[in-house]
Every structure is written in structure tokens, then in C-alpha cells.
Design a protein around this motif. Structure first.
Motif, PDB file in Angstrom:
ATOM      1  N   MET A   1      99.638  24.954  62.292  1.00  0.00           N
ATOM      2  CA  MET A   1      98.637  25.311  61.284  1.00  0.00           C
ATOM      3  C   MET A   1      97.341  25.797  61.931  1.00  0.00           C
ATOM      4  O   MET A   1      96.743  26.779  61.488  1.00  0.00           O
ATOM      5  CB  MET A   1      98.363  24.117  60.374  1.00  0.00           C
ATOM      6  N   VAL A   2      96.905  25.121  62.996  1.00  0.00           N
ATOM      7  CA  VAL A   2      95.668  25.530  63.670  1.00  0.00           C
ATOM      8  C   VAL A   2      95.857  26.894  64.333  1.00  0.00           C
ATOM      9  O   VAL A   2      94.968  27.760  64.267  1.00  0.00           O
ATOM     10  CB  VAL A   2      95.245  24.478  64.712  1.00  0.00           C
TER      11      VAL A   2
ATOM     12  N   ARG B   1      85.098  20.561  64.484  1.00  0.00           N
ATOM     13  CA  ARG B   1      84.426  21.363  63.452  1.00  0.00           C
ATOM     14  C   ARG B   1      85.111  22.707  63.248  1.00  0.00           C
ATOM     15  O   ARG B   1      85.320  23.152  62.114  1.00  0.00           O
ATOM     16  CB  ARG B   1      82.963  21.579  63.846  1.00  0.00           C
ATOM     17  N   LEU B   2      85.470  23.382  64.337  1.00  0.00           N
ATOM     18  CA  LEU B   2      85.980  24.744  64.246  1.00  0.00           C
ATOM     19  C   LEU B   2      87.476  24.818  63.969  1.00  0.00           C
ATOM     20  O   LEU B   2      87.951  25.768  63.339  1.00  0.00           O
ATOM     21  CB  LEU B   2      85.681  25.496  65.545  1.00  0.00           C
ATOM     22  N   LEU B   3      88.239  23.813  64.444  1.00  0.00           N
ATOM     23  CA  LEU B   3      89.696  23.899  64.357  1.00  0.00           C
ATOM     24  C   LEU B   3      90.305  22.959  63.325  1.00  0.00           C
ATOM     25  O   LEU B   3      91.214  23.345  62.587  1.00  0.00           O
ATOM     26  CB  LEU B   3      90.316  23.606  65.728  1.00  0.00           C
ATOM     27  N   ILE B   4      89.843  21.711  63.292  1.00  0.00           N
ATOM     28  CA  ILE B   4      90.469  20.718  62.421  1.00  0.00           C
ATOM     29  C   ILE B   4      89.869  20.744  61.014  1.00  0.00           C
ATOM     30  O   ILE B   4      90.600  20.753  60.015  1.00  0.00           O
ATOM     31  CB  ILE B   4      90.347  19.310  63.022  1.00  0.00           C
ATOM     32  N   ALA B   5      88.548  20.765  60.921  1.00  0.00           N
ATOM     33  CA  ALA B   5      87.902  20.695  59.607  1.00  0.00           C
ATOM     34  C   ALA B   5      88.359  21.788  58.643  1.00  0.00           C
ATOM     35  O   ALA B   5      88.605  21.500  57.462  1.00  0.00           O
ATOM     36  CB  ALA B   5      86.384  20.724  59.778  1.00  0.00           C
ATOM     37  N   PRO B   6      88.514  23.043  59.084  1.00  0.00           N
ATOM     38  CA  PRO B   6      88.885  24.090  58.116  1.00  0.00           C
ATOM     39  C   PRO B   6      90.283  23.947  57.522  1.00  0.00           C
ATOM     40  O   PRO B   6      90.540  24.508  56.455  1.00  0.00           O
ATOM     41  CB  PRO B   6      88.781  25.386  58.947  1.00  0.00           C
ATOM     42  N   MET B   7      91.190  23.223  58.208  1.00  0.00           N
ATOM     43  CA  MET B   7      92.555  23.148  57.690  1.00  0.00           C
ATOM     44  C   MET B   7      93.000  21.735  57.328  1.00  0.00           C
ATOM     45  O   MET B   7      94.133  21.531  56.918  1.00  0.00           O
ATOM     46  CB  MET B   7      93.547  23.744  58.702  1.00  0.00           C
ATOM     47  N   VAL B   8      92.094  20.764  57.429  1.00  0.00           N
ATOM     48  CA  VAL B   8      92.524  19.383  57.247  1.00  0.00           C
ATOM     49  C   VAL B   8      92.962  19.109  55.807  1.00  0.00           C
ATOM     50  O   VAL B   8      93.901  18.333  55.568  1.00  0.00           O
ATOM     51  CB  VAL B   8      91.414  18.403  57.696  1.00  0.00           C
TER      52      VAL B   8
ATOM     53  N   PRO C   1     107.412  15.082  58.195  1.00  0.00           N
ATOM     54  CA  PRO C   1     107.140  14.041  59.185  1.00  0.00           C
ATOM     55  C   PRO C   1     106.473  12.825  58.555  1.00  0.00           C
ATOM     56  O   PRO C   1     105.747  12.933  57.561  1.00  0.00           O
ATOM     57  CB  PRO C   1     106.195  14.744  60.168  1.00  0.00           C
ATOM     58  N   VAL C   2     106.726  11.671  59.151  1.00  0.00           N
ATOM     59  CA  VAL C   2     106.195  10.406  58.654  1.00  0.00           C
ATOM     60  C   VAL C   2     105.627   9.625  59.836  1.00  0.00           C
ATOM     61  O   VAL C   2     106.263   9.532  60.882  1.00  0.00           O
ATOM     62  CB  VAL C   2     107.299   9.565  57.972  1.00  0.00           C
ATOM     63  N   GLY C   3     104.442   9.080  59.677  1.00  0.00           N
ATOM     64  CA  GLY C   3     103.890   8.238  60.732  1.00  0.00           C
ATOM     65  C   GLY C   3     102.413   8.483  60.952  1.00  0.00           C
ATOM     66  O   GLY C   3     101.721   9.067  60.120  1.00  0.00           O
ATOM     67  N   SER C   4     101.927   8.042  62.107  1.00  0.00           N
ATOM     68  CA  SER C   4     100.516   8.164  62.468  1.00  0.00           C
ATOM     69  C   SER C   4     100.355   9.155  63.610  1.00  0.00           C
ATOM     70  O   SER C   4     101.172   9.188  64.535  1.00  0.00           O
ATOM     71  CB  SER C   4      99.961   6.798  62.876  1.00  0.00           C
ATOM     72  N   LEU C   5      99.314   9.961  63.536  1.00  0.00           N
ATOM     73  CA  LEU C   5      99.018  10.955  64.572  1.00  0.00           C
ATOM     74  C   LEU C   5      97.573  10.761  65.006  1.00  0.00           C
ATOM     75  O   LEU C   5      96.640  10.972  64.223  1.00  0.00           O
ATOM     76  CB  LEU C   5      99.240  12.363  64.025  1.00  0.00           C
ATOM     77  N   ARG C   6      97.382  10.354  66.269  1.00  0.00           N
ATOM     78  CA  ARG C   6      96.045  10.020  66.773  1.00  0.00           C
ATOM     79  C   ARG C   6      95.596  11.104  67.748  1.00  0.00           C
ATOM     80  O   ARG C   6      96.215  11.303  68.800  1.00  0.00           O
ATOM     81  CB  ARG C   6      96.064   8.652  67.454  1.00  0.00           C
ATOM     82  N   ILE C   7      94.518  11.811  67.378  1.00  0.00           N
ATOM     83  CA  ILE C   7      94.051  12.976  68.126  1.00  0.00           C
ATOM     84  C   ILE C   7      92.630  12.746  68.618  1.00  0.00           C
ATOM     85  O   ILE C   7      91.761  12.279  67.867  1.00  0.00           O
ATOM     86  CB  ILE C   7      94.070  14.245  67.247  1.00  0.00           C
ATOM     87  N   ASN C   8      92.369  13.098  69.877  1.00  0.00           N
ATOM     88  CA  ASN C   8      91.021  13.081  70.439  1.00  0.00           C
ATOM     89  C   ASN C   8      90.525  14.521  70.549  1.00  0.00           C
ATOM     90  O   ASN C   8      91.250  15.383  71.050  1.00  0.00           O
ATOM     91  CB  ASN C   8      91.033  12.423  71.823  1.00  0.00           C
ATOM     92  N   ALA C   9      89.316  14.784  70.075  1.00  0.00           N
ATOM     93  CA  ALA C   9      88.801  16.161  70.106  1.00  0.00           C
ATOM     94  C   ALA C   9      87.292  16.161  70.295  1.00  0.00           C
ATOM     95  O   ALA C   9      86.595  15.289  69.758  1.00  0.00           O
ATOM     96  CB  ALA C   9      89.148  16.894  68.816  1.00  0.00           C
ATOM     97  N   PRO C  10      86.766  17.136  71.031  1.00  0.00           N
ATOM     98  CA  PRO C  10      85.308  17.279  71.108  1.00  0.00           C
ATOM     99  C   PRO C  10      84.758  17.764  69.766  1.00  0.00           C
ATOM    100  O   PRO C  10      85.493  18.272  68.915  1.00  0.00           O
ATOM    101  CB  PRO C  10      85.110  18.319  72.212  1.00  0.00           C
ATOM    102  N   ARG C  11      83.464  17.635  69.584  1.00  0.00           N
ATOM    103  CA  ARG C  11      82.852  17.962  68.298  1.00  0.00           C
ATOM    104  C   ARG C  11      83.101  19.404  67.880  1.00  0.00           C
ATOM    105  O   ARG C  11      83.416  19.682  66.722  1.00  0.00           O
ATOM    106  CB  ARG C  11      81.343  17.691  68.363  1.00  0.00           C
TER     107      ARG C  11
END
Length: 301
Positions: A292-293, A107-114, A93-103
């Protein structure tokens, strides 16, 4: 047969019809409101029928517009489903992905796999905005958001990212050495508690236990906090008892910095979900991020 430009104009009309707003439709389509207004004037001139009643404050469909929107919905949704099915056959995939997430979700879902995500999909620009406020992701220009399942708007697609999550009550060894540990929800009224302030500025009651026996307790508070990190720090320093996700304090429990109390009154709550508008093509990278998440949290189907 419709030309490509005519099909694009009809898609603009349908976006405005569904959103009831030029501004919201413009965000959905990544266009300006003036471009949408120009497109609608051209479309109505070409069809020789007024499709929209619009004032400076509102937009509504004419009778002809309602009929056209209903007819188009079925056809364009079928086209969108077909285009989405091609995702599996595309390259990276190519492009921009804009995600809104609570803290907590960040921390628990995005940070470990980013790190793995950006290495695997280097042509995706991941724009993560961390915000505990409940917002309208469409109006604010996000491709998707993360929330607890029970708070996802009904007109959105929601994909679970985790299994149901366990909530527990914890306190520091220092605090529990000074106070008799609670054994029942009613005992909390004798304790100092760290209250939870949620996105609408209300105080969230602690939900203890499951099923018919669940108790919702408006605990007395020595302080009220709208962010988990501050709550945990205050609990570790002996300010009072805290109510939080078990997975959020797993390390603090393992190190003995916090102790669980009332384990029989832990409560299973909603999973985190990725949610996004139901009638739009999946943004580049969203399917890959969700997969992935989910795998990271033991969901493989």
C-alpha cells in the motif's frame, strides 16, 4: 521423520545460533529465555551432544553445534520460503504488526494510508512507534522498521517504499527579505542556518548537489534541532535557513510560507525503505502494508 516438536526444537537452536543470544532469539520467537533454555537442555539430552557453550555473559557454538547449524540453515530456509509463498493464498491477515519509524516516515508514508489500511485489514493491530533514534529492531521487539536506505543494517532485507528523495534549502520570505539569498554552498557561511541533529547526536552536514560536484557543508547554526517539524516552524518564523525533504515542505512552498533557495544545488538522497530480519516468516500484514505504501508513492512493481 522428525516430529513437529523436534522440528520446533531445532528451530529454537538455530535462532539462538544465528543471534548468538538467548534474549535476542527469545524476542524473535516470542518466547521467554527460560523456555528456550529448557528446550535446549531437552534437545542436547536427546541428541546426547552439547551444542552450545553458555556462560552468564555469552553463548557460542560447539564444533558439533556449528556443523548442525550449517546443515539446518539450508533446510529450514527452504521451508520458510515455501511457507512465505503461501501468503498470497491466505485470506485476510490476522495478528499484530509492530513497526518502528522516524517522524518524517510516519507522517509522509504511514499517516496518508493508515485509514485505508485499518479498514481493509481490520484483523491487524498496527502498533506504530515513532522514534528518530537508530535502534536494533530485533532486540527491541519490532517486526520491521523504516529508515533511509543507506542506514539499513546489512543483515536486513530492505524494500524501497519511495523513489529517491530530493533535499532542498528553504527560508521564509521574511528572512530572505533581510538577507541576500545564497546562490552557492559557500554563501551559507554568511547565513544563519538551522542545523540537523541526527539520531547519534551528531550534526548532519548539508549535502548539496549530486555526483562528483556534491558539497557537504557543516553550516553555521543559530540552533540545532533533531525533529523536522520544529525545524520547519523555526524556518517559517525567520530564524534561519533549513535543509529538508522537498516533499515534507510541499504545502509550505505552495502557500508561500517558505521559498526554495539554491535550486541548482538540490540533492537526490536515499529512498525510505521498510526493513526486517532476513530469516523469518513475514509478520501478518507486513506485505500488505508495504504494498500500500509503495503504490501510494508510485512504485507498482
Amino acid at each position: 521423520m522428525l516430529s513437529r516438536s523436534e522440528l520446533a526444537d531445532l528451530n529454537v537452536f538455530l535462532a539462538i545460533a544465528r543471534r548468538g543470544s538467548f534474549r535476542a532469539a527469545a524476542i524473535d520467537l516470542s518466547l521467554t529465555t527460560s523456555a528456550l533454555s529448557h528446550t535446549m537442555r531437552k534437545l542436547e539430552d536427546r541428541l546426547e551432544v552439547r551444542l552450545l557453550n553458555r556462560t552468564s555473559r555469552s553463548v557460542s557454538l560447539t564444533a558439533a553445534g556449528r556443523e548442525l547449524a550449517e546443515a539446518l540453515s539450508h533446510g529450514l530456509d527452504t521451508i520458510a520460503e515455501g511457507l512465505n509463498a503461501l501468503e498470497a493464498h491466505r485470506g485476510d491477515p490476522v495478528g499484530s504488526l509492530r513497526i518502528n519509524a522516524p517522524r518524517d516516515a510516519a507522517r509522509l508514508l504511514i499517516a496518508p494510508m493508515v485509514v485505508d489500511f485499518v479498514r481493509r485489514y481490520p484483523q491487524i493491530h498496527l502498533d506504530l512507534i515513532v522514534d528518530d533514534r537508530p535502534i536494533d529492531i530485533v532486540a527491541e521487539g519490532f517486526d520491521a522498521g523504516i529508515r533511509y536506505a543507506g542506514s539499513v543494517p546489512r543483515d536486513m532485507v530492505a524494500v524501497p517504499l519511495t523513489p529517491p528523495l530530493r533535499w532542498i534549502v528553504v527560508g521564509s520570505p521574511e528572512y530572505l527579505g533581510r538577507h541576500t539569498p545564497p546562490r552557492h554552498p559557500d554563501d551559507l557561511y554568511k547565513h544563519m542556518c538551522i542545523q540537523m541533529r541526527v539520531g547519534d547526536n551528531s550534526t548532519y552536514p548539508w549535502e548539496l548537489g549530486d555526483g562528483p560536484s556534491m558539497a557537504r557543508v557543516d553550516v553555521p547554526g543559530v540552533m540545532r534541532v533533531n525533529e523536522t517539524e520544529a525545524t520547519i516552524v523555526a524556518a517559517m518564523r525567520g530564524v534561519g535557513l533549513a535543509y529538508c525533504l522537498e516533499i515534507r515542505v510541499r504545502e509550505e512552498l505552495a502557500r508561500g510560507q517558505l521559498l526554495q533557495v539554491m535550486p541548482d544545488w538540490s540533492s537526490m538522497g536515499d529512498p525510505f525503505c521498510m526493513y526486517y530480519p532476513s530469516r523469518r516468516r513475514s509478520p501478518p500484514g507486513l506485505t500488505q502494508l508495504v504494498d500500500m505504501v509503495r503504490r501510494q508513492n508510485g512504485i507498482y512493481d
